[in-house]
Design an enzyme around this catalytic site. Structure first.
Site, PDB file in Angstrom:
ATOM      1  N   ARG A 228      39.342  -8.106   7.450  1.00 15.56           N
ATOM      2  CA  ARG A 228      39.667  -9.524   7.538  1.00 15.56           C
ATOM      3  C   ARG A 228      39.295 -10.208   6.220  1.00 15.56           C
ATOM      4  O   ARG A 228      38.157 -10.621   6.033  1.00 15.56           O
ATOM      5  CB  ARG A 228      38.898 -10.194   8.678  1.00 15.56           C
TER       6      ARG A 228
ATOM      7  N   ASP B  14      39.024 -13.227   3.669  1.00 16.19           N
ATOM      8  CA  ASP B  14      38.847 -14.654   3.891  1.00 16.19           C
ATOM      9  C   ASP B  14      39.928 -15.470   3.199  1.00 16.19           C
ATOM     10  O   ASP B  14      40.715 -14.958   2.408  1.00 16.19           O
ATOM     11  CB  ASP B  14      37.471 -15.099   3.385  1.00 16.19           C
TER      12      ASP B  14
ATOM     13  N   ARG C 210      31.069 -11.735  -1.821  1.00 17.47           N
ATOM     14  CA  ARG C 210      30.910 -13.018  -2.512  1.00 17.47           C
ATOM     15  C   ARG C 210      29.450 -13.457  -2.526  1.00 17.47           C
ATOM     16  O   ARG C 210      28.990 -14.081  -3.493  1.00 17.47           O
ATOM     17  CB  ARG C 210      31.798 -14.066  -1.866  1.00 17.47           C
TER      18      ARG C 210
END
Length: 250
Positions: free
Chosen positions: A52, A54, A199
């Site tokens: 998934r 972002d 991140r």
């Protein structure tokens, strides 16, 4: 009717999308793909992705699996161009190929690799494709801290607190910054990643590079298992999923 499972390899620029997964009130890559496949194959198609990504994150390699009824496997190469014509220009299918009935795009992936790009001078051609960073960074210190990260497996400190997952353990096999054209690229590979993990790692290593925290502080942050102790997540625009590995895919 006979149903067969297929893998789809694709790439996308994630700037215009709220991530891979279908959202109730926002456009996603999965929504666009499923719509194009449903239109072309004239049957309801629901894809399942290898992960998934972002909002705003890109993928140069992404896999999804679908179940299709009565499809001629010998014509799959011909289908790619037609399906791409139904997709937005920022999403592209590379290939479609048959796999075993139980092959799973998410659970059967053995490793995933990401790159994060940042640059130091304003460049309109890097807009939404790299993070413009203003300041100096200590590359050697950041890579020493990245080596420390590879010694651990529990990365709760780099995961969003509201993420529901069976474990926060990941095995990182590589993590390193390298010089790139007018900037840096961070490369990281692991068996799996937590939501927002890359991140958050980059944001924490940037704090080391800015000398806001020491190299040794990385171990304390990881051992704390507390997201608030790690650095802020860097912008999504510089992040790319670049490789997903399966034992049965060349």
């Amino acid at each position: 009717m006979t149903s067969n499972r297929f893998f789809i390899e694709l790439a996308y620029n994630g700037t215009a999308y709220h991530g891979w997964q279908i959202q109730p009130n926002a456009l996603s890559v999965q929504e666009c793909l499923d719509k194009a496949l449903t239109t072309f194959f004239r049957q309801p198609v629901s894809s399942l992705g290898c992960g998934r990504t972002d909002t705003g994150v890109h993928a140069t390699q992404f896999f999804a699996h679908v179940d299709l009824q009565d499809v001629d496997a010998e014509k799959l190469n011909q289908y790619v161009g037609s399906i791409n014509a139904l997709l937005p220009y920022d999403i592209a299918i590379k290939r479609i190929f048959p796999v075993a009935p139980d092959a799973h795009a998410r659970f059967h992936a053995t490793s995933r690799a990401y790159k994060y790009y940042l640059h130091f001078h304003k460049d309109p051609f890097k807009l939404n494709r790299s993070w413009l960073f203003k300041g100096d960074l200590d590359l050697e210190a950041m890579n020493k801290a990245a080596e420390i990260i590879q010694q651990y497996t529990d990365f709760s400190c780099f995961s969003k607190s509201n993420t529901q997952t069976f474990t926060n353990n990941c095995k990182i096999s590589m993590a390193r910054f390298e010089w790139a054209e007018d900037g840096l690229v961070f490369r990281i590979e692991a068996d799996r990643f937590l939501r927002n993990m890359v991140r958050a790692i980059v944001g924490t290593l940037i704090r080391v590079g800015k000398k806001e925290i020491s190299v040794e502080a990385i171990a304390d942050i990881i051992n704390s298992k507390n997201r608030s102790n790690a650095g802020q997540s860097v912008p999504a625009c510089g992040l790319y999923l670049v490789r997903v590995t399966y034992p049965f895919v060349k």
